[in-house]
Design a protein around this motif. Sequence first.
Motif, PDB file in Angstrom:
ATOM      1  N   VAL B  52      14.867  24.456 -10.367  1.00  0.00           N
ATOM      2  CA  VAL B  52      14.047  23.634 -10.772  1.00  0.00           C
ATOM      3  C   VAL B  52      14.712  22.540 -10.992  1.00  0.00           C
ATOM      4  O   VAL B  52      13.721  21.266 -11.339  1.00  0.00           O
ATOM      5  N   VAL B  53      15.312  22.439 -12.157  1.00  0.00           N
ATOM      6  CA  VAL B  53      15.779  21.247 -12.963  1.00  0.00           C
ATOM      7  C   VAL B  53      16.199  20.180 -12.420  1.00  0.00           C
ATOM      8  O   VAL B  53      16.340  18.769 -12.632  1.00  0.00           O
ATOM      9  N   ILE B  55      15.046  19.016  -9.085  1.00  0.00           N
ATOM     10  CA  ILE B  55      13.717  18.159  -8.363  1.00  0.00           C
ATOM     11  C   ILE B  55      13.259  17.427  -9.655  1.00  0.00           C
ATOM     12  O   ILE B  55      13.659  17.769 -10.510  1.00  0.00           O
ATOM     13  N   THR B  56      12.709  15.913  -8.353  1.00  0.00           N
ATOM     14  CA  THR B  56      12.069  15.232  -9.242  1.00  0.00           C
ATOM     15  C   THR B  56      10.204  15.510  -8.799  1.00  0.00           C
ATOM     16  O   THR B  56       9.980  16.634  -8.834  1.00  0.00           O
ATOM     17  N   LEU B  57       9.589  14.820  -9.723  1.00  0.00           N
ATOM     18  CA  LEU B  57       8.686  15.215  -9.209  1.00  0.00           C
ATOM     19  C   LEU B  57       7.743  14.595  -7.554  1.00  0.00           C
ATOM     20  O   LEU B  57       6.896  14.472  -7.444  1.00  0.00           O
TER      21      LEU B  57
END
Lengths: 483, 118
Positions: B52-53, B55-57
């Motif tokens: 998950v780190v 990924i961006t928003l």
Amino acid sequence: MVQKLKNYIGGRWVESSAANYTPVHNPATCELLAECPDSPRVDVDKAVKAASAAYEEWRSTPLLNRAQYMFQLKTALEERFEELVAMVVKENGKTRDEARGEVRRGIESVDFATSVSSLMRGYKTEDISTGIDETAERQPLGVFAAITPFNFPLMVPLWFLPTAITCGNTFVLKPSPQTPISMQLLFEILDDLDLPEGVVNLVQGGKDSALAVMEHPDVIGVSFVGSTPVAKIVYETCAKHGKRVQAQGGAKNYIAVMPDANLEASVANIMGSAFGCAGQRCLAGSVVVAVGDAYEPLKRELLKRASGLRVGYGLAENTQMGTVISDQSRQRIEGMIQEGVNEGATPVLDGRGIKVEGYENGSFVGPTILDGVTPEMKVARDEIFGPVLSVMHVPDFESMVQVINQSRYGNAASIFTSSGKYAREFKYRIRAGNIGINVGVAAATASFPFGGQKESFFGDLHGQGQDAIEFYTDRKILIERWL
Amino acid sequence: MSSLNTFGAILTYAIALESRLRDYYTAAGNPERAAAAESRCTKLERVRRQNVVEITLEPIEGLDEANYALNLEDTSPEGQRAAAQIAARFYQDCAPKINAKEAQRALERCGRDHQEQV
């Protein structure tokens, strides 16, 4: 019956002698989650005494054995990953993915601590004089403490505690009273590891507990993350009491967008930077500086993307932006937006007064974009710590550098460009501790120090990376001659 | 609006999908496929935890769980093939939208596993 949180001192859960308790609310549902004691000086003293008593035995525990506890901690954190994620969401208000990212980053710091054995080595030179050898050995120092913020309730404590204790120190943690429950879960996990009693201690509380930590004669050093005004106080108080200190303060992070940037990819990244964790990050992009022709298309794309963000309760997987920490914070952020408008900024996207169905009393502020912001406006100078992105327009690269370097903060700055020349110049000239090149959140990984300059950091050794090893150890010099 | 609009939403849906398929294959008397679904569940939980780190928003668009509804009543060989086909399509659609390489690879692999059953 609402849970009254306890302190963890000397390997036991003990009730605080606090007279007052602070309610801990879920900022989306307003549910009362727990009550956090305002632990007084006497509780802090007990925790420091327990940590002091544990120190000699712990520092003489073989380093590899100390590191083994970190492998066990990592395993336990992986096993309880989703439980920790849910608690971070409930007490902080961020989204599940953001909380997952936080817990993951925390685990990376535990990974880093497992490598302390190869990082705290000393060095030796033979024959520094005739028949004399000289050695520098790294040694732990005693009791360290950390005072940590609400915005990353699990990750920030893990920046400090694992490395400090693996280096051979003992530890006292004082988390934010707004988000104390994640630390209760962490200490339940630590309790299961059967560390020697007193190696890790948790004191829940607010300002008085923090002051007691900073003024305690047996605390060697303090790590702090929070706002700039408080970071200054922490730095001054700790220095006055002869302690080591690393005090990370607030930020006003600028993002420059050059006309040659890949607009679509840049905006996707800027969205994460400005609105991720509802802007409550010390690395959040707060002002986007559009250079020359980048301005119009950038503004259009930002508006389009930000308008589509789904704001809601973080526990729902499809929520893209959660709450801010409290209603008081919501009011402060909305007040700052109004100040920006009063000073002449145009709210092209206004997140004030947003209502989320089912969570009508939640502390939501929708994504907000202020256009026409100029460097002298308050919204350009002060930290907002909310989902508010200010847009500035400057004619060229030089003006952009000037605007960014005017800031009294120096936590992070990013540039979006396809030009190596501009990227290099930006990195070289911008006075900020973390620089992103086509990266909107320039977050150092656990093996690198978390930078910070100007009023964003007080101290000399940063958190994380080799700096953390330096901070939590000292060098003892041995000069030896055998007659 | 897409209902599968975040990394977590997609991975959580995939885990739930595999969990339903595990029960479905068990009911269909196909323990081998049930075990494979269970194994994919575990893998996807790990992917959700670990990647998950990266990924961006960045909002994910164009994925809606309504497009991947399974008919879990039909346990015939044809029904099983149809279920595998839908699952394969889900993974083929979502993998390119995830901007974390390891996660993308894992999703593609799940898609291939299902495709082989079609």
